[in-house]
Design a protein around this motif. Structure first.
Motif, short mmCIF file in Angstrom:
data_model
loop_
_atom_site.label_atom_id
_atom_site.label_comp_id
_atom_site.label_asym_id
_atom_site.label_seq_id
_atom_site.Cartn_x
_atom_site.Cartn_y
_atom_site.Cartn_z
N GLN A 31 -23.92 -6.92 -17.61
CA GLN A 31 -24.92 -7.99 -17.53
C GLN A 31 -24.30 -9.35 -17.81
O GLN A 31 -24.70 -10.35 -17.21
N GLU A 63 -21.15 -10.20 -17.10
CA GLU A 63 -20.41 -10.55 -15.88
C GLU A 63 -21.35 -11.06 -14.80
O GLU A 63 -21.04 -12.04 -14.11
N THR A 64 -22.50 -10.39 -14.64
CA THR A 64 -23.47 -10.81 -13.63
C THR A 64 -24.03 -12.18 -13.93
O THR A 64 -24.15 -13.04 -13.04
N ALA A 65 -24.38 -12.43 -15.20
CA ALA A 65 -24.95 -13.72 -15.58
C ALA A 65 -23.95 -14.85 -15.37
O ALA A 65 -24.30 -15.91 -14.82
N ALA A 81 -21.47 -14.88 -13.30
CA ALA A 81 -21.21 -15.05 -11.88
C ALA A 81 -22.28 -15.90 -11.20
O ALA A 81 -21.99 -16.66 -10.27
N ARG A 82 -23.50 -15.81 -11.67
CA ARG A 82 -24.58 -16.60 -11.05
C ARG A 82 -24.93 -17.85 -11.85
O ARG A 82 -25.91 -18.54 -11.55
N GLY A 83 -24.14 -18.12 -12.90
CA GLY A 83 -24.34 -19.34 -13.68
C GLY A 83 -25.58 -19.32 -14.54
O GLY A 83 -26.14 -20.39 -14.85
N ALA A 84 -26.03 -18.15 -14.95
CA ALA A 84 -27.24 -18.02 -15.77
C ALA A 84 -26.86 -17.77 -17.23
O ALA A 84 -25.84 -17.15 -17.52
N ASP A 143 -31.07 -14.48 -19.23
CA ASP A 143 -31.62 -15.82 -19.02
C ASP A 143 -32.06 -16.47 -20.32
O ASP A 143 -33.12 -17.11 -20.39
#
Length: 338
Positions: free
Chosen positions: A200, A202-204, A206-209, A268
């Motif tokens: 999670q 890494e995903t955040a 990657a999307r700038g969240a 978030d």
């Protein structure tokens, strides 16, 4: 009937055998289509038709206009008998849908189903696929399209294999879930919550969240165990897990790395919103303890937000240091890592 597998006729053959039988039947009906009358059929063809009549596999033959011109009793038991004049494949499906037999149509709309399946039918010279019936059984269908346009369909019952496949899938899912779940609280266990925290994060990033990790430790948990034995401690752990699961947002993840330690992955969430959420949970938890009648307990927490300059383990170490500062500050409070 030399060369025709009796194991396949009894429904115990394999896909290769289905292809061979399709080819044999195709040749037979190709001969029939060019023979003026049935009296002139070779003895080998008559023998094959006789064998197919008692076979447990379902055999059907469609002419160049895709009309069902012949089927054996096994096929008729599932899909109904041929009609006079011959019924087109699409019309046979419509009839069976109305009579609630044959292939199961999950969408509940036979015309929509036909629009989906007809473009694939006769698109290639040979194809094989599994399909389920309204009775809950499963068939493996092998189709052969002849150059003259005739089509031979042979189906065999694979219901036992499908049931075994389902049982294996359920067992696999249960084992996988058990390997990821803390047996006492039902939360994600240490290995799984750490994997989720990493993925999670890494995903955040990657999307700038924003993403925050909150490490939580129950205060004086040893005292709870000492005063009420381990059953009291287990009750507190389960109570905390239930309340945390209910309180934090659906997308957030709560896990128990071990002992009286918990980890919350807040999606978030920046430092301020994560701190506010933990403190609201603290208030909610105090009220819930009174309602549930569990021993009084508090928790300390450390919050750290993910950033691109470090990996998840480094973020967790910062959260742990913030948790340690909360303990030093007198417990029952939250500190945010710089």
């Amino acid at each position: 009937m030399a060369g025709l597998s009796t194991s396949w006729l009894s429904g115990r053959g394999n896909a290769n055998a289905a292809g061979l039988l399709c080819a044999r039947v195709a040749c037979t009906f190709a001969a029939m289509s060019t023979t003026p009358d049935a009296v002139g059929l070779p003895c080998s063809v008559s023998a094959l038709l006789s064998a197919l009549g008692v076979a447990s596999v379902q055999v059907a033959v469609y002419d160049a206009e895709d009309r069902l011109v012949w089927s054996n009793p096994a096929h008729q038991a599932v899909f109904g008998p041929p009609s006079t004049p011959p019924l087109a494949f699409a019309d046979m499906l419509r009839r069976n849908f109305a009579e609630q037999r044959g292939v199961r149509i999950d969408c509940g709309d036979v015309e929509l189903f036909l629009r989906q399946v007809l473009p694939r039918r006769r698109a290639v010279s040979q194809r094989a696929f599994a399909t389920d019936l309204v009775t809950g059984e499963w068939l493996w269908i092998h189709e052969t399209l002849l150059p003259e346009g005739w089509l031979v369909s042979i189906g065999t019952d694979i219901t036992p294999l499908k049931r075994l496949e389902t049982d294996l899938r359920v067992a696999h899912d249960e084992a996988l879930n058990a390997s990821r779940t803390d047996a006492l609280t039902g939360l994600s266990n240490r290995r799984w919550i750490l994997e989720l925290a990493e993925s999670q994060t890494e995903t955040a990033l990657a999307r700038g969240a924003p993403l925050a990790l909150a490490t939580i430790d129950l205060d004086d948990f040893k005292g709870i165990n000492d005063s009420g034995a381990h059953l009291a401690g287990d009750a507190v752990l389960c109570h905390f897990a239930d309340e945390a699961t209910r309180f934090f947002r659906r997308g957030d993840i709560v896990g128990r790395p071990g002992g009286d330690e918990f980890l919350v992955v807040m999606l978030d969430a920046d430092a301020d919103s994560a701190l506010a959420a933990v403190e609201r949970f603290r208030v909610r938890l105090a009220l819930a303890q009174v309602e549930a009648g569990v021993p009084r307990y508090t928790f300390s927490a450390g919050v750290a937000t993910a950033n691109a300059d470090e990996d998840t383990q480094a973020t967790l170490r910062r959260a742990d240091r913030a948790l340690y500062e909360a303990k030093l500050a007198g417990r029952a409070c939250t500190r945010v890592a710089p």
